[in-house]
Design a protein around this motif. Structure first.
Motif, PDB file in Angstrom:
ATOM      1  N   LEU A 107       5.280  -2.720  -7.175  1.00  0.00           N
ATOM      2  CA  LEU A 107       4.729  -1.812  -8.180  1.00  0.00           C
ATOM      3  C   LEU A 107       5.805  -1.095  -8.978  1.00  0.00           C
ATOM      4  O   LEU A 107       5.514  -0.522 -10.042  1.00  0.00           O
ATOM      5  CB  LEU A 107       3.814  -0.778  -7.511  1.00  0.00           C
ATOM      6  CG  LEU A 107       2.547  -1.332  -6.848  1.00  0.00           C
ATOM      7  CD1 LEU A 107       1.730  -0.196  -6.269  1.00  0.00           C
ATOM      8  CD2 LEU A 107       1.717  -2.133  -7.822  1.00  0.00           C
ATOM      9  N   ASP A 123      -8.180  -0.004  -6.299  1.00  0.00           N
ATOM     10  CA  ASP A 123      -7.685  -1.332  -5.965  1.00  0.00           C
ATOM     11  C   ASP A 123      -7.933  -2.307  -7.112  1.00  0.00           C
ATOM     12  O   ASP A 123      -7.065  -3.128  -7.444  1.00  0.00           O
ATOM     13  CB  ASP A 123      -8.374  -1.828  -4.691  1.00  0.00           C
ATOM     14  CG  ASP A 123      -7.893  -3.210  -4.280  1.00  0.00           C
ATOM     15  OD1 ASP A 123      -6.787  -3.284  -3.703  1.00  0.00           O
ATOM     16  OD2 ASP A 123      -8.606  -4.196  -4.553  1.00  0.00           O
ATOM     17  N   ASP A 165       0.821  -1.219   0.000  1.00  0.00           N
ATOM     18  CA  ASP A 165       0.000   0.000   0.000  1.00  0.00           C
ATOM     19  C   ASP A 165       0.846   1.255   0.000  1.00  0.00           C
ATOM     20  O   ASP A 165       0.458   2.281  -0.570  1.00  0.00           O
ATOM     21  CB  ASP A 165      -0.939   0.003   1.212  1.00  0.00           C
ATOM     22  CG  ASP A 165      -2.024  -1.051   1.086  1.00  0.00           C
ATOM     23  OD1 ASP A 165      -2.314  -1.434  -0.082  1.00  0.00           O
ATOM     24  OD2 ASP A 165      -2.575  -1.486   2.103  1.00  0.00           O
ATOM     25  N   LEU A 211      -0.502   6.995 -13.772  1.00  0.00           N
ATOM     26  CA  LEU A 211       0.523   6.251 -13.048  1.00  0.00           C
ATOM     27  C   LEU A 211       1.863   6.446 -13.723  1.00  0.00           C
ATOM     28  O   LEU A 211       1.978   6.329 -14.915  1.00  0.00           O
ATOM     29  CB  LEU A 211       0.170   4.764 -13.047  1.00  0.00           C
ATOM     30  CG  LEU A 211      -1.060   4.367 -12.219  1.00  0.00           C
ATOM     31  CD1 LEU A 211      -1.316   2.890 -12.368  1.00  0.00           C
ATOM     32  CD2 LEU A 211      -0.876   4.716 -10.755  1.00  0.00           C
ATOM     33  N   ILE A 269      -5.370  -1.609  -9.992  1.00  0.00           N
ATOM     34  CA  ILE A 269      -4.027  -2.117  -9.701  1.00  0.00           C
ATOM     35  C   ILE A 269      -4.031  -3.643  -9.717  1.00  0.00           C
ATOM     36  O   ILE A 269      -3.100  -4.279 -10.226  1.00  0.00           O
ATOM     37  CB  ILE A 269      -3.534  -1.579  -8.352  1.00  0.00           C
ATOM     38  CG1 ILE A 269      -3.520  -0.044  -8.375  1.00  0.00           C
ATOM     39  CG2 ILE A 269      -2.143  -2.099  -8.052  1.00  0.00           C
ATOM     40  CD1 ILE A 269      -2.652   0.551  -9.450  1.00  0.00           C
ATOM     41  N   ALA A 313      -5.383   7.310 -11.600  1.00  0.00           N
ATOM     42  CA  ALA A 313      -4.806   6.030 -12.012  1.00  0.00           C
ATOM     43  C   ALA A 313      -4.272   6.094 -13.428  1.00  0.00           C
ATOM     44  O   ALA A 313      -3.307   5.424 -13.762  1.00  0.00           O
ATOM     45  CB  ALA A 313      -5.858   4.939 -11.895  1.00  0.00           C
ATOM     46  N   GLN A 322       3.638   1.713  -1.516  1.00  0.00           N
ATOM     47  CA  GLN A 322       4.066   1.998  -2.885  1.00  0.00           C
ATOM     48  C   GLN A 322       2.937   2.645  -3.680  1.00  0.00           C
ATOM     49  O   GLN A 322       3.185   3.544  -4.490  1.00  0.00           O
ATOM     50  CB  GLN A 322       4.515   0.698  -3.563  1.00  0.00           C
ATOM     51  CG  GLN A 322       5.804   0.124  -3.005  1.00  0.00           C
ATOM     52  CD  GLN A 322       6.239  -1.133  -3.740  1.00  0.00           C
ATOM     53  OE1 GLN A 322       5.439  -1.743  -4.452  1.00  0.00           O
ATOM     54  NE2 GLN A 322       7.496  -1.508  -3.554  1.00  0.00           N
ATOM     55  N   LEU A 323       1.694   2.197  -3.429  1.00  0.00           N
ATOM     56  CA  LEU A 323       0.569   2.809  -4.118  1.00  0.00           C
ATOM     57  C   LEU A 323       0.406   4.263  -3.710  1.00  0.00           C
ATOM     58  O   LEU A 323       0.145   5.143  -4.534  1.00  0.00           O
ATOM     59  CB  LEU A 323      -0.709   2.019  -3.839  1.00  0.00           C
ATOM     60  CG  LEU A 323      -1.981   2.550  -4.515  1.00  0.00           C
ATOM     61  CD1 LEU A 323      -1.795   2.623  -6.017  1.00  0.00           C
ATOM     62  CD2 LEU A 323      -3.172   1.692  -4.140  1.00  0.00           C
TER      63      LEU A 323
END
Length: 1569
Positions: free
Chosen positions: A1109, A1083, A896, A990, A1086, A987, A898-899
């Protein structure tokens, strides 16, 4: 030669007297000027008798080196003081008043000066004489004299103005004066024409005053003819003395009723003024004028040969107006048979072949004459016409032309029945040509029946040559030509007949003008049909078929002018042939289309075919494709059949080949037009066969037509993009033709035998296309097309060249042999093709790039053997089902934090710095400097574009169209609706490690911190199933837009094409609140992204650790149970138990040959030379070294001392080889004979025999009783004992490798030379390997089953390409004595300034060609040698460039030993012996070298694997790659793989390495899984 010399002597005498006397104030230059003018006019007349080309503007001495006129002009122009005085002073109207003599009139002097100026104008440069503004006053004076002055000054001034106005800048500066003078001159012409007509009428009446009495009209004509000839004969004697005095021909009218008979041929300005086109204008208001003038200027100031040959007699003249020319002046260039002309005395004269007419009577009708002094009425009119000619092309003066009825004037002049002066008619025709630039005038000319008048001009004559340029200019106006085609058929027939005569019998300029006329008018059906009806193609072909420059005997001796003229003729004929076949192609394609339409039941609209057939280049290519598809295989096409019968195809190929040595501006157009002709003709099977046949060329043993075409495509003949495209079009028509053509499978049988040789030696279209494939392949077509696919310059044409070459390669790939070769090339194994498909080279060339993408997809389809997907196929197999099941059971986990880091980075990139700071603070994220913009806080990814792409997420195409969106195969966790647009937006942005698949198709790979981006992995295309496309972007860059379906929220909606969601709403407006219910979360995005990564693993696993990630995921590859451990100690322990494993020996080799320890250094005692090569003697006691000075030195390996020096050659020794029994030594040098030699090195070092011409020599492998030498592409075998030549091996088709080195196979049964395999026993060729590089022919692998040619490895059993090894690119290969390891040293690279060498050598496993290590010695490596025990190697290391070597040494290395294994105490002992040299190897002791190498390594790359692994940045670089095709291009250090700590790095390397498989099936799995 006595007469010309005496005339030149007279001129020199006059100039000498002038030089002595002209300084005196009372000196009158008029007598000298007059005498010079008389001499020049007389010699001009003699020169004109030779009938030179009237459009030839060269200096007379260049047109005819023996003519006296040219020598006189040279003598005159060398006298600068005289010329300056003539131009600057004698043309002044106040010369005498300035000299102090006020009472003397200057007009006599002005007349004499203008007369002389007019005479010498053929040798003067007009722009220099009338230089503005220096000569502005003189030009204004000439305008004043031309407007109002006494005769002959007025006429002379008009003639000089004519020369001046040919210069565009001068005409622009005097626009007002010209506007005033042009109408005056036209008025004067009308007056003079009336006066001439009256004079001719009076002359006729005076000759026969009672002819009208007692006779009917027919008798009058006959009597006039008879008496006219008689009178002319009687009067000749009376004027003979006067004729000789004035140097001219007499006029055929009575002297009492005509001006003094003093006309001569002294047209002193003709060579300068009679241009083939009007001079350049100030401003053109009609667009068509520019094109006319641009093409017409090709004859301006051009070198044109003065002689031509008569090819066929002209047709009989109408109305029986024929005569036999008796004079010799025309026999060299004009037809001496009966031709039409006019008689004397004012009436028509019927003269048959038995006529006693003399040349004097016919001369005015054929050549004409011009009398400068005193000027006759005809002369005055000619000078005015010369002035009007450069004015005729300007739009602003066109109104005067119509107002003063200039067309009527011109038509009267061209009617030689009236004017009786061919030279006057020629000047009028030049003026007419200038006016025909204007569309309005051209149409008026046709309406006034001007064309019919032109066709009545007698031939041969100077006027007929003038007709040629009028026809040429007329053809430029399409509206006028359409009106011509509406005329009566007999007029069109006469027009074509007249032009064909010009094509055969006219001057060179007339031939060119006639050729260009046809080139412009072939688009009109009427002209084309009449051209064919009169056998025009043969006559057009004859124009170039006999030219000396196209002779293969190479015995023609032409001067530069003649060569240039011949090249221009070739150029124009090639252009005309191109347009001729394009017109026929359009007609043929239309007929085939109509035939097919009728056969399919369609109804055609009735109507006449169009009168004009004109096609664009794109339409031409479409029509060619129509013919390939619709025309029966064995059908005939008359234009091409006739061209084949004439030998035109072979001649065009010769023209293309000859053009390589030509150097003129039209070379590219010539070659391009010839290739365009071949491209159209290549639809016929017979032409394709001719392209496979031999073409005779000077100094060429054998050249195939296809080889010439490929050379043009490569840019070797002309570096022009249009030429390359034209050559590629020929190749495409040959290799991309349908395999099964209409009627191509029908056999041809004959009931009775025929002794006639069959030209069609093929039975079906399949055989023909197979032969074309083989011809292209055997002439290295694969290499040429591959190189063209990689071309990037010129940037404006690179995309189109790439598209055409890919199209040709796709057609060629239908051949199974070609397909097998291509499948092993880096184009597919390294993903280069997908990289090329990403973006065009120039963004403006998207259309060409789309064409390239289509051809590339077709190529991939054929190589892989898989068909295009339709969109709903499922690739079902047990293996795929198992993999899908494993992926479905895998639990996806990720960090999480890293997200949050990715979200924080996205906020920073959007400028939301406060929100990002709050997220960093609350989430406890590691501190990092926040930057404005799209930068990332984690290290960028590194890509290994030179390796095989890893099996990681990659985009796939499910549609054949490159521009179409790609459908997705969603995982069962995928959700197709959107709930929160801001979440999706985040998102979708990214960064590099986890960017949305909608934004990129770039695949990141593992990298260590602070490592730069080095490349981009290739795009992958799935041609079998529509699985979901996923990808990663590099550093936030969005590099793909059209190759991938978007799943981010863009423009307010998402279009889902998932097969699993087709029953749901396909368009979801998640970005619009209140519409639809969304279930997409961050979520789920990803999770789906990581699931798709996992699905692409070759061996997926259910239990997976937490996904990272920041790094692409890859499951580890399984290891066999009996595989050897990577740790060396474990292998040794297991070896004692016989459990070492299958690959233990390979791992041992990697360990040993990744370690090299320098133990000794050898240097030259003198400073003025350097080492170039080295060789161990088999006794392992001495090392032989070659030097730049041609010496061979012997060093003791144990003591390091120099034992002996031998002077073997006078130049650079670049190769040494010792025999295994230590008795013989071979040496090779670069230049000065002998190039190579064999030396005895037993007790005495002496030459056994010399090999004078051999550039490279080596012993046979097995018995060493033979020597094979190489000179170019020829290999020669010698006997070692006797030195006699045994055989020479010359290939039928040479590959022309630049560094060809013939070599024996390990068994001495085969020889490889220039890419050709030979059987030594029979001396016959076995097979020619495909050429895929320009440099290296190749060497045999010690196993005897493979040939290594640069990066390609060929199987000798099947001649298939096994693999490509990028690490071997441009490298010289040396196998170890044990034959299991390869040493590679890069070849020297020729640069603009010097020769460059690499500073590192590589070791590879000879079993699977995997890379072991790359060893950087920090100096240029010239050569490398290995001893017989594989324990030591010697490397020639030089510092500096080739021409400025600063330090030279040969360093000895121990194999398998590391420096840090040595005793450090030993290093400290000899530290004081260091002399501070750059490489720290002053003494030959091992400890000194080791010590300094350790010190010098410092923070750089180290030799040991442990040291390398300590540096995190180079962790990847120090791995030893195991893949077949892998090249650790970044490995600049020695490394090993014996540590267990390297396991992690090995896993990482596996992610970014190529596939271990070299088989096609695994390649397909990797590309299309």
């Amino acid at each position: 030669m006595m007469e010309p010399l005496s005339v030149v002597t007279d001129v020199m005498t006059i100039l000498r007297h002038w030089d002595e006397e002209h300084q005196a104030q009372t000196y009158d230059p008029v007598p000298a000027l007059t005498r010079l003018a008389e001499i020049i006019e007389a010699e001009t007349e003699n020169y004109m008798k030779m009938d030179p080309d009237p459009f030839d503007e060269r200096h007379p001495s260049r047109a005819d080196p023996d003519c006296a006129l040219g020598h006189i002009l040279k003598v005159l122009f060398r006298k600068d003081s005289f010329m300056n005085k003539l131009v600057n002073d004698y043309l002044r109207d106040n010369y005498w008043s300035r000299a102090g003599n006020i009472n003397k009139d200057s007009r006599k002097l002005n007349i004499a000066a203008c007369r002389l100026m007019l005479d010498i104008m053929p040798g003067l440069e007009t722009s220099a004489v009338f230089l503005v503004p220096e000569m502005e006053s003189m030009i204004l004076r000439l305008f004043s004299w031309a407007e109002k002055s006494i005769q002959p000054l007025q006429s002379y001034a008009t003639g000089l103005l004519a020369s001046a106005m040919e210069v565009q800048d001068i005409a622009a500066n005097f626009r007002e004066q010209n506007a005033r003078l042009v109408p005056l001159m036209l008025q004067e012409l009308h007056k003079l024409q009336v006066s001439s007509a009256e004079e001719r009428q009076q002359a006729a009446l005076a000759a026969r005053p009672f002819a009208h009495l007692g006779h009917n009209n027919r008798e009058i004509v006959d009597m006039e003819a008879k008496n006219g000839i008689t009178v002319a004969s009687r009067t000749r004697k009376r004027v003979s003395s006067h004729h000789k005095e004035n140097g001219g021909f007499w006029e055929r009218s009575p002297p009492l009723l005509s001006p003094p008979p003093l006309e001569s041929l002294a047209d002193s300005t003709e060579a300068r003024l009679n241009a083939s086109s009007p001079p350049r204008g100030i401003k053109r208001l009609f667009k068509e004028n520019d094109e006319v003038l641009a093409n017409a200027e090709s004859w301006k100031k051009q070198e044109v040969a003065s002689d031509s040959c008569v090819m066929s007699p002209p047709p009989p003249a109408p109305l029986s107006l024929t005569f036999t020319r008796l004079g010799p002046a025309m026999c060299g260039t004009q037809n001496c048979n009966s031709t039409p002309t006019m008689g004397s005395g004012g009436g028509s004269v019927a003269l048959n072949e038995c006529s006693n007419s003399s040349w004097a009577e016919m001369e005015s009708y054929v050549i004409g004459n011009i009398q400068i002094y005193p000027p006759t009425l005809a002369t005055r009119q000619m000078l005015i016409l010369r002035y009007l000619t450069p004015m005729g092309e300007y739009q602003e003066f066109l109104s005067h032309v119509f107002e003063h009825n200039a067309l009527e004037l011109i038509l009267k002049y061209t009617d030689l029945r009236e004017s009786k002066d061919s030279r006057l008619a020629f000047e009028a025709l030049k003026y007419l040509a200038a006016l025909l630039c204007h569309k309005k005038f051209s149409i008026e000319f046709i309406n006034m029946k001007g064309l019919q008048t032109l066709l009545k001009v007698p031939r041969p004559s100077v006027a007929a040559t003038g007709v040629s340029i009028c026809l040429y200019y007329l053809a430029y106006c399409e509206d006028a030509m359409e009106r011509v085609c509406q005329l009566s058929h007999h007029i069109i027939a006469d027009l074509v007949k007249y032009t064909l005569w010009l094509l055969e019998c006219s001057h060179d300029s007339g031939r060119c003008h006639a050729t260009m006329f046809f080139g412009l008018s072939f688009q009109f059906r009427a002209i084309l049909a009449e051209f064919d009806a009169q056998d025009g193609l043969r006559k057009l072909y004859n124009v170039i078929s006999t030219l000396p420059i196209l002779s293969v005997e190479d015995d023609a001796t032409l001067n530069d002018d003649e060569e240039c003229a011949a090249r221009q003729i070739v150029r124009h004929v090639c252009v005309a042939l191109k347009r001729y076949l394009e017109a026929h192609l359009c007609i043929k394609a239309e007929n085939l289309r109509r035939t097919q339409f009728r056969e399919t039941g369609g109804q055609l609209e009735p109507g006449l075919p169009p009168a004009k057939v004109k096609s664009s280049p794109e339409e031409v290519q479409e029509q060619v494709q129509q013919l390939l598809d619709l025309m029966p295989f064995r059908s005939h096409w008359e234009p091409v059949d006739q061209l084949i019968r004439l030998g035109g195809v072979t001649l065009l190929l010769q023209i293309i080949a000859f053009a390589y040595e030509w150097n003129y501006s039209g070379r590219a157009e010539t070659v391009r037009s010839a290739l365009d002709v071949l491209a159209i003709c290549s639809v016929m099977p017979r032409v394709q066969l001719l392209l496979c046949d031999r073409v005779d060329l000077p100094d060429e043993a054998m050249t195939v037509g296809m080889n010439i075409i490929l050379g043009a495509a490569e840019g070797e003949i002309v570096a022009d993009a249009d030429v390359q495209r034209a050559a590629l079009a020929v190749i495409i028509n040959c290799v991309c033709a349908p395999i099964h053509r209409i009627g191509g499978t029908v056999g041809r049988f004959s009931v009775i035998g025929s002794a006639k040789k069959k030209t069609n030696n093929f039975r079906s279209s399949e055989e023909l296309i197979g032969k074309m494939w083989e011809s292209v392949r055997s002439n290295n077509g694969i290499m040429v097309l591959l190189q063209l696919m990689m071309v990037k310059t010129p940037i404006t044409d690179a995309d189109s060249i790439r598209a055409l070459s890919c199209h040709a390669l796709a057609g060629l790939a239908r051949s199974e042999t070609v397909r097998q070769i291509i499948s092993k090339l880096p184009l597919f194994t390294n993903g280069q093709l997908q990289m090329l498909m990403r973006d065009p080279i120039l963004q403006d060339k998207r259309q060409e790039h789309v064409s390239f993408q289509k051809s590339a997809l077709e190529l991939m389809e054929r190589v892989s053997g898989k068909t295009k997907p339709s969109g709903n196929e499922l690739e079902i197999s047990l293996a795929n089902m198992h993999r899908a099941n494993v992926v479905a059971q895998t639990r996806i986990q990720f960090n999480d934090r890293q997200l949050l880091q990715l979200i924080q980075q996205h906020l920073v990139s959007r400028g939301l710095l406060e929100t990002a700071s709050a997220l960093t603070r609350e989430g406890g994220l590691p501190g990092a400097p926040i930057k404005q913009g799209p930068s990332s806080n984690f290290p960028p990814f590194s890509y290994r574009s030179n390796l095989t792409p890893p099996a990681i997420p990659r985009p796939r195409l499910s549609s054949f169209s490159p521009g179409a969106s790609v459908s997705h195969h969603h995982h069962h966790r995928s959700i197709a609706t959107v709930q929160n647009s801001s979440v999706i937006s985040a998102a979708s942005q990214l960064p590099a490690a986890a960017a949305s698949a909608a934004r990129s198709n770039v695949n990141p790979t593992t990298s260590q911190p602070q490592q730069s981006v080095t490349g981009v992995p290739p795009i992958r295309f799935n041609l079998t199933n529509p699985r979901k496309v996923q990808g990663l972007s590099s550093g936030g860059n969005c590099s793909s837009r059209s190759l991938q379906k978007q799943i981010s929220c863009e423009q307010g909606c998402i279009i889902s094409s998932s097969p699993l969601l087709k029953n749901t709403s396909t368009v979801t407006t998640g970005c619009i609140p209140g519409i639809g219910e969304s279930h997409v979360t961050l979520d789920s995005i990803i999770t789906e992204y990581l699931t798709n990564q996992h699905a692409l693993c070759k061996n997926p696993m259910v239990p997976c650790p937490q996904f990272n990630l920041f790094e692409p995921h890859k499951c580890p590859d399984p290891k066999a149970k009996n595989s050897a451990p990577t740790n060396y100690a474990m292998r040794i322990a297991r070896r004692s138990l016989a459990l070492a494993g299958n690959d233990a020996s390979r791992l041992d080799r990697k360990l040993v040959y990744s370690r090299f320890c320098p133990v000794r250094t050898f240097r030259l005692s003198e400073d003025d030379g350097f080492f170039t090569c080295c060789e161990f003697l088999p006794c392992d006691q001495f090392l032989m070294m070659g030097t730049y000075q041609g010496e061979v030195k012997m060093f003791n390996l144990h003591t390091g001392s120099e034992e002996a020096t031998y002077q073997c050659h006078d130049s650079y020794v670049y190769h040494l080889q010792a025999s295994r029994d230590r008795s013989l030594l071979l040496t090779s040098s670069t230049w000065r004979r002998p190039l190579s030699a064999l030396w005895s090195i037993n007790k005495f070092f002496e030459m056994k025999f010399a090999l004078e011409e051999e550039e490279y020599v080596e012993f046979s492998k097995l018995n060493q009783d033979r020597i094979i030498g190489t000179k170019g592409e020829i290999a020669t075998i010698y006997d070692v004992a006797t030195g006699k030549k045994i055989m020479a091996l010359t290939p039928q088709i040479s590959n022309q490798y630049t560094k060809n080195r013939a070599t024996y196979s390990p068994t001495d049964e085969l020889v490889l030379s220039d890419g050709v395999l030979w059987d030594v026993g029979s001396g016959k060729e076995i097979h020619k390997l495909d050429k895929l590089n320009q440099t290296l022919s190749g060497v045999f692998h010690p196993n005897g089953l493979e040939v290594v040619s640069n990066t390609e490895v060929w199987d000798l059993r099947t001649f298939h390409l096994l693999r490509t090894v990028p690490a071997l690119d441009q490298c010289q290969v040396l196998f170890s004595r044990a034959r299991n390891v390869m040493y590679t040293v890069s070849l020297e690279q020729e640069t603009e300034e010097d020769t460059a060498f690499e500073s590192s050598f590589k070791t590879l496993d000879a079993y699977d060609y995997s890379s072991i290590a790359t060893i950087d010695v920090k100096k240029n490596i010239y050569d490398l040698s290995c001893n017989k025990f594989d324990t030591q190697i010697a490397v020639v290391e030089n510092q500096g460039m080739f021409d400025s070597v600063q330090e030279s040494s040969v360093r000895l290395y121990d194999v398998g030993r590391r420096r840090d294994d040595e005793d450090e105490g030993e290093e400290d002992e000899d530290d004081e012996d260091m002399d501070g040299s750059e490489d720290g190897t002053a003494s030959p002791t091992a400890s000194e070298d080791e010590q300094h190498e350790d010190n010098a390594a410092g923070g750089n790359a180290n030799a040991g694997g442990d040291n390398a692994n300590e540096n995190g940045n180079n962790g990847d670089d120090n791995n030893i790659a195991d893949s077949n095709n892998e090249d650790d291009g970044d490995d600049i250090v020695m490394s090993d793989s014996d540590d267990d700590d390297d396991d992690d790095n090995d896993e990482d390397a596996a992610i970014i390495s190529l596939s271990d498989s070299a088989d096609t099936d695994e390649l397909e799995d990797m590309l299309f899984a």
